[in-house]
Design a protein around this motif. Structure first.
Motif, PDB file in Angstrom:
ATOM      1  N   ASP A 160      13.745  38.215  34.494  1.00  0.00           N
ATOM      2  CA  ASP A 160      12.814  39.146  35.136  1.00  0.00           C
ATOM      3  C   ASP A 160      13.538  40.259  35.904  1.00  0.00           C
ATOM      4  O   ASP A 160      13.372  40.416  37.113  1.00  0.00           O
ATOM      5  CB  ASP A 160      11.882  38.368  36.068  1.00  0.00           C
ATOM      6  CG  ASP A 160      10.640  39.186  36.446  1.00  0.00           C
ATOM      7  OD1 ASP A 160      10.466  40.256  35.845  1.00  0.00           O
ATOM      8  OD2 ASP A 160       9.902  38.760  37.334  1.00  0.00           O
TER       9      ASP A 160
ATOM     10  N   LEU B 279      14.110  35.704  43.244  1.00  0.00           N
ATOM     11  CA  LEU B 279      13.223  36.745  42.717  1.00  0.00           C
ATOM     12  C   LEU B 279      12.424  37.417  43.821  1.00  0.00           C
ATOM     13  O   LEU B 279      12.170  38.621  43.780  1.00  0.00           O
ATOM     14  CB  LEU B 279      12.276  36.148  41.669  1.00  0.00           C
ATOM     15  CG  LEU B 279      12.883  35.806  40.309  1.00  0.00           C
ATOM     16  CD1 LEU B 279      11.947  34.930  39.498  1.00  0.00           C
ATOM     17  CD2 LEU B 279      13.186  37.089  39.537  1.00  0.00           C
TER      18      LEU B 279
ATOM     19  N   ARG C  13      13.921  40.551  45.494  1.00  0.00           N
ATOM     20  CA  ARG C  13      14.223  41.747  44.705  1.00  0.00           C
ATOM     21  C   ARG C  13      13.925  43.032  45.459  1.00  0.00           C
ATOM     22  O   ARG C  13      14.726  43.964  45.451  1.00  0.00           O
ATOM     23  CB  ARG C  13      13.420  41.736  43.399  1.00  0.00           C
ATOM     24  CG  ARG C  13      13.963  40.809  42.342  1.00  0.00           C
ATOM     25  CD  ARG C  13      13.173  40.925  41.067  1.00  0.00           C
ATOM     26  NE  ARG C  13      11.756  40.705  41.318  1.00  0.00           N
ATOM     27  CZ  ARG C  13      10.803  40.907  40.414  1.00  0.00           C
ATOM     28  NH1 ARG C  13      11.126  41.368  39.226  1.00  0.00           N
ATOM     29  NH2 ARG C  13       9.539  40.673  40.702  1.00  0.00           N
TER      30      ARG C  13
END
Length: 494
Positions: free
Chosen positions: A199, A249, A252
């Protein structure tokens, strides 16, 4: 391909091994030699060959002792002994250091080559097995990081040698540089067990025994400042990797608004940025920015308005920030560029395209730079327009001549292209440059001719045609008038 070390104190036998065996045909990329055990050990440490053929009876350190030292220091080369003694005690010592075979002296070259073929095949099988295990272990890590509730017990035991809940590793993420090339560079580092994209970031699994902070620093160095890294201070088990990957994640956006090359040790909590984006205020600032560029920043400088716009974006996620930044660029493009053909042509020549920079970036500062450079170019253009109302006309004519100087160029054709009368075009160009269009065009063509004349393979007639003069005599006449020498005389001078 493989490398090999030949260890033999007898000069003739060493040269026979080195020069008469067809190592290139056998697939050897490097052949090293040594005359005693100590030199051979140094060669092992420096080159780490795949195969070592060594005599047993050597000065300084014999072949058995050399092989023991090699195994103690972790070298995995295939060992073959050369011996003139068909003796059980020697063979027993050879097996204790995991030798793969032995050759009795005096040896035959074909005998050595046949043995090397067998060893090469064994090396190839082992390498294929290692790659298969490495690929499988990489898939285990990817499953652990990406799949909720993945059953890793069996895979962990099969490919990582221990149960999933007993194995712990370092875990970090690289932000801002999530491409396959960067992943390959990272995987080449000795601290790294596996790296893969998840991702829009790179998740990196580290060996559990290394310093995670040092590994993060080396990774950022390898990426040459095009990425930043965040890692967990504690080791992470396979069973916990999915939850910890989700935490990476969640950081980010925080790393996106940080500086490229940043290093951050994080705890086990997810990042919650919060903040509120005021759409109405954002639109108002976008309108003010457009007005400031057109008006020369009389009420408020464009760079200050842009900086305020950028601050508004900090409340957004990375994707939302890039989308709104692109919207701001598109607004300026539609309201300013589309109304000015000369501006569009000037912007088209720019190497850096703001729309690409905004989308293909990993950090907020790069989005800022893309918009700042674009706004500066717009301001510079409109500043020149205010200073010299003839700027657009002169630039258009110069660009036209640069593209068409090799053909017949008429003022009437230029005037039609820019939608002005021929006489008005002439007067505007003369006011803007101090030259008539014909004078400028002649100078430009002759400068090009000087460049072409340096190529001795071109005839003067060819050069004349290349710069728009079909009559070579007329070309020579104006060349002499401009430079005081004929084209041929000029060619001899350069």
């Amino acid at each position: 391909m493989f490398s090999i070390l030949l260890v033999e104190d007898e000069k003739l036998e060493l040269e026979t091994l080195r020069d008469y065996v067809d190592w290139k045909k056998l697939g050897a990329s490097r052949v090293y030699t040594a005359r005693n055990g100590r030199t051979a050990l140094e060669c092992l440490e420096e080159h780490d060959p795949d195969v070592m053929i060594t005599d047993i009876q050597l000065p300084v350190m014999n072949g058995i002792e050399l092989s023991k030292r090699a195994r103690e220091e972790g070298f995995g080369c295939k060992i073959v002994f050369l011996t003139g003694y068909d003796n059980f005690e020697y063979m027993k010592s050879a097996f204790q250091v995991q030798a793969v075979d032995y050759i009795l002296k005096p040896f035959r070259v074909d005998e050595v080559e046949a043995l090397i073929v067998r060893i090469r095949e064994q090396l190839e099988k082992e390498r294929m097995a290692e790659r298969s295990v490495e690929l499988a272990s990489g898939q285990v890590f990817a499953m652990a990081c990406e799949q909720e509730g993945a059953d890793l017990e069996e895979f962990g035991r099969k490919y990582l040698s221990v149960p999933a809940d007993e194995k712990a590793f370092g875990l970090l993420a690289v932000y801002g540089s999530a491409d396959e090339k960067a992943t390959v560079w990272i995987e080449e580092l000795t601290e790294v067990r596996h790296a893969f994209c998840v991702d829009s970031l790179i998740v990196v699994v580290l060996h559990g025994y290394v310093s995670f902070a040092d590994a993060a620093g080396r990774i950022v160095t390898v990426l040459d400042g095009r990425g930043s890294a965040a890692w967990f201070g504690d080791k992470v088990s396979l069973a916990d990797m999915k939850a910890h990957t989700d935490i990476l994640l969640s950081h980010r956006d925080r790393m996106f608004y940080g500086a490229p090359g940043e290093l951050l040790c994080i705890d086990g909590r997810a990042e919650d940025r919060g903040g509120r984006f005021d759409r109405e205020r954002w639109n108002q600032k976008g309108q003010k920015l457009c007005q400031s560029i057109l008006g020369g920043g009389i009420s408020e400088p464009a760079e200050e308005i842009l900086a305020a716009c950028m601050e508004e974006l900090r409340a957004l996620s990375r994707e939302e920030c890039q989308r709104e930044a692109y919207g701001l660029y598109l607004n300026l493009y539609n309201r300013l560029e589309l109304d000015h053909a000369a501006l569009m042509e000037e912007m088209e020549k720019r190497k850096d395209k703001p729309e690409l920079q905004i989308w293909n970036t990993g950090f907020f500062v790069e989005v800022q730079d893309a918009l700042r450079q674009y706004v500066e170019a717009l301001c510079h253009f409109f500043d020149r327009q205010r200073e010299n109302p003839n700027y657009y006309v002169t630039m258009w004519v110069k660009d036209y001549l640069e593209k068409n100087y090799m053909h017949v160029c008429s003022v009437e054709e230029m005037a039609e292209g820019i939608r002005l009368s021929p006489n008005y075009l002439r007067s505007l160009f003369k006011a803007g440059t101090g030259q008539t269009i014909l004078e400028y065009m002649t100078d430009f063509r002759l400068q090009k001719a000087c460049v072409f004349l340096r190529d001795k393979s071109l005839k003067v007639k060819d050069v004349s045609l290349m710069v728009g003069y079909e009559n070579v005599s007329y070309f020579s006449q104006i060349f002499v008038k401009r430079y005081g020498v004929t084209p041929n005389e000029y060619r001899k001078m350069v």
